[in-house]
Design a protein around this motif. Structure first.
Motif, mmCIF file in Angstrom:
data_model
loop_
_atom_site.group_PDB
_atom_site.id
_atom_site.type_symbol
_atom_site.label_atom_id
_atom_site.label_comp_id
_atom_site.label_asym_id
_atom_site.label_seq_id
_atom_site.Cartn_x
_atom_site.Cartn_y
_atom_site.Cartn_z
ATOM 1 N N PRO A 1 9.453 0.189 -12.139
ATOM 2 C CA PRO A 1 9.657 -0.342 -10.787
ATOM 3 C C PRO A 1 10.594 -1.549 -10.821
ATOM 4 O O PRO A 1 10.510 -2.392 -11.720
ATOM 5 N N LEU A 2 11.476 -1.631 -9.842
ATOM 6 C CA LEU A 2 12.338 -2.798 -9.693
ATOM 7 C C LEU A 2 11.821 -3.697 -8.583
ATOM 8 O O LEU A 2 12.058 -4.901 -8.588
ATOM 9 N N SER A 3 11.155 -3.113 -7.611
ATOM 10 C CA SER A 3 10.612 -3.819 -6.465
ATOM 11 C C SER A 3 9.670 -2.850 -5.767
ATOM 12 O O SER A 3 9.413 -1.752 -6.279
ATOM 13 N N LEU A 4 9.185 -3.221 -4.589
ATOM 14 C CA LEU A 4 8.297 -2.314 -3.860
ATOM 15 C C LEU A 4 8.996 -1.031 -3.451
ATOM 16 O O LEU A 4 8.347 -0.001 -3.253
ATOM 17 N N ASP A 5 10.327 -1.068 -3.311
ATOM 18 C CA ASP A 5 11.015 0.072 -2.701
ATOM 19 C C ASP A 5 11.988 0.800 -3.609
ATOM 20 O O ASP A 5 12.722 1.671 -3.144
ATOM 21 N N GLU A 6 12.012 0.495 -4.892
ATOM 22 C CA GLU A 6 12.916 1.240 -5.772
ATOM 23 C C GLU A 6 12.396 1.254 -7.204
ATOM 24 O O GLU A 6 11.655 0.371 -7.623
ATOM 25 N N THR B 1 4.307 10.097 3.372
ATOM 26 C CA THR B 1 4.405 8.750 3.954
ATOM 27 C C THR B 1 5.164 8.722 5.272
ATOM 28 O O THR B 1 5.130 7.708 5.972
ATOM 29 N N GLY B 2 5.879 9.797 5.598
ATOM 30 C CA GLY B 2 6.684 9.808 6.807
ATOM 31 C C GLY B 2 7.968 9.003 6.687
ATOM 32 O O GLY B 2 8.626 8.712 7.685
ATOM 33 N N LEU B 3 8.365 8.662 5.449
ATOM 34 C CA LEU B 3 9.555 7.850 5.203
ATOM 35 C C LEU B 3 10.582 8.640 4.405
ATOM 36 O O LEU B 3 10.264 9.643 3.769
ATOM 37 N N ILE C 1 10.499 14.970 -5.273
ATOM 38 C CA ILE C 1 9.960 13.636 -5.010
ATOM 39 C C ILE C 1 10.345 13.176 -3.607
ATOM 40 O O ILE C 1 9.506 12.662 -2.855
ATOM 41 N N ARG C 2 11.598 13.356 -3.229
ATOM 42 C CA ARG C 2 12.045 12.941 -1.900
ATOM 43 C C ARG C 2 11.280 13.688 -0.801
ATOM 44 O O ARG C 2 10.888 13.104 0.210
ATOM 45 N N ALA D 1 0.834 -1.208 0.000
ATOM 46 C CA ALA D 1 0.000 0.000 0.000
ATOM 47 C C ALA D 1 0.867 1.256 0.000
ATOM 48 O O ALA D 1 0.595 2.221 -0.738
ATOM 49 N N VAL D 2 1.937 1.260 0.801
ATOM 50 C CA VAL D 2 2.842 2.412 0.834
ATOM 51 C C VAL D 2 3.557 2.552 -0.511
ATOM 52 O O VAL D 2 3.739 3.668 -1.020
ATOM 53 N N SER D 3 3.942 1.419 -1.095
ATOM 54 C CA SER D 3 4.606 1.453 -2.396
ATOM 55 C C SER D 3 3.710 2.095 -3.459
ATOM 56 O O SER D 3 4.183 2.853 -4.314
ATOM 57 N N ARG D 4 2.420 1.819 -3.392
ATOM 58 C CA ARG D 4 1.479 2.438 -4.348
ATOM 59 C C ARG D 4 1.416 3.956 -4.142
ATOM 60 O O ARG D 4 1.325 4.713 -5.117
ATOM 61 N N GLN D 5 1.466 4.395 -2.899
ATOM 62 C CA GLN D 5 1.498 5.837 -2.624
ATOM 63 C C GLN D 5 2.716 6.481 -3.287
ATOM 64 O O GLN D 5 2.626 7.547 -3.914
#
Length: 375
Positions: A114-119, A149-151, A141-142, A96-100
């Motif tokens: 996308p390479l994975s959920l996090d990159e 997301t708080g990340l 973006i950062r 869900a966070v990855s979709r955000q």
């Protein structure tokens, strides 16, 4: 008469060059856990199983200071960091966070790979907002990821995918690195070869034996030398050592495979027990296949022994696997081929590959061990 300097933009990119961003979330799963449970912030945590057969999926930066890392056996991690706190993965939350985060990317360019959920890679050569500067887009973006997301995320900006990926790892966590045109070869020259995609521990050992420790050492070797020692990987290594990568960012890149695996609490050698586990793996994998409407032609069974040696069996069809019953029958037939086992196994996995739409070739790892694909 002196030539006029070539026109460039804020990133130093000349007309015709691509503007590529690689965004990589910082310790993604662990950071989500720390975000959702404030009592974990600032503490060494690991995402994964903490049993005797557990393996770390990832860990926080606080844990990495002790030497913990992804794919490390949990028992080893606990010895290195006695205060390590374990959390079970929550992939529904991470997805869900990855979709955000993906939605943020798509506000700036449709070319998101996308390479994975996090990159992911982004091509912002022609960005949707007319900002023009890839560095500025990466900063925006950062900041949006942090606000929404708080990340935190790190980003690399350059003129090709290989360099952008290297750059995103340069100033982690929560950092940004820009490699301008003309700087790629010099940047790569100063890196240890183990930082290159596809060069695992065995590959680095092989290169060290050939007195290749850095990008500069690799660039000093001619193509004939590389072909003698590295075969089909020679051309990739030759280009990488010079910061060259001609691959484009491909949106909606086709999956390479779909599958599932299970690590056992205790080694299993019984055929009936393995068949029971295989049936559960088949159910999980087929659900995933149906969910994304994938079609594939190769089924692969993977088994891993307690000493981490393993074996695989695969069967390919001339057409896509048609039904769950066919998928199950082939999976069980592959298992029957290796029974009875010479020694117990600690892990079993089953995958469907050669998926329809697959059109990219993944560079093979140098020195044996498989690496996560940069593509």
């Amino acid at each position: 008469m002196a030539e006029e300097p070539e026109e460039t933009d804020d990133d130093g990119a000349a007309p015709g060059l691509r503007k590529i961003i690689h965004v990589d979330m910082d310790a993604f799963y662990a950071s989500v856990e720390q975000r959702d449970d404030p009592s974990l912030r600032g503490k060494p945590i690991a995402v994964g199983g903490d049993g005797p057969r557990g393996v770390l999926t990832t860990c926080s930066y606080e844990a990495r200071k002790f030497g913990c890392r992804s794919a490390m056996p949990s028992a080893t991690a606990k010895r290195l960091c006695p205060g390590l706190i374990f959390r079970r993965p929550r992939f529904d939350v991470y997805t869900a966070v990855s979709r955000q985060i993906r939605a943020i990317f798509l506000d700036y360019t449709p070319l998101v790979e996308p390479l994975s959920l996090d990159e992911a890679f982004l091509d912002v050569t022609e960005d949707l907002r007319g900002i023009g500067s890839a560095t500025r887009i990466a900063e925006l973006i950062r900041q949006r990821i942090k606000d929404e997301t708080g990340l935190t995320a790190s980003a690399g900006v350059s003129y090709n995918k290989f360099l952008a990926k290297l750059a995103s790892d340069q100033n982690k966590p929560d950092g940004l690195c820009l490699i301008r045109p003309g700087e790629g070869a010099q940047f790569v020259a100063g890196l240890p070869v183990r930082r290159f995609f596809g060069i695992g521990p065995k590959g680095a050992e092989k290169m060290a034996a050939l007195e290749i420790e850095s990008g500069a050492d690799l660039a000093a070797k001619d193509i004939d030398f590389l072909r003698r020692h590295f075969g089909s990987q020679a051309d990739y290594l030759y280009r990488a050592a010079r910061g060259i990568d001609l691959r484009r960012v491909k949106a909606n890149r086709a999956r390479k495979s779909l599958g599932a695996e299970r690590t056992f609490d205790k080694d299993i050698s019984s055929g009936s027990a393995l068949r029971e586990v295989l049936e559960r793996i088949i159910a999980i994998t087929w659900d995933r296949i149906v969910k994304v409407e994938a079609q594939g032609r190769t089924i692969t069974l993977k088994l891993k022994h307690a000493d981490f040696t393993g074996l695989t069996r695969a069967r390919s069809l001339a057409r896509p696997v048609a039904t769950r019953e066919e998928f199950s029958a082939i999976g069980h037939a592959l298992l029957d081929e290796v029974l009875p086992l010479a020694q117990p196994v600690r892990l079993m996995g089953l995958t469907l590959s050669q998926l329809d739409g697959e059109d990219e070739v993944t560079p093979q790892p140098v020195g044996g061990a498989a690496q996560l694909s940069l593509l």
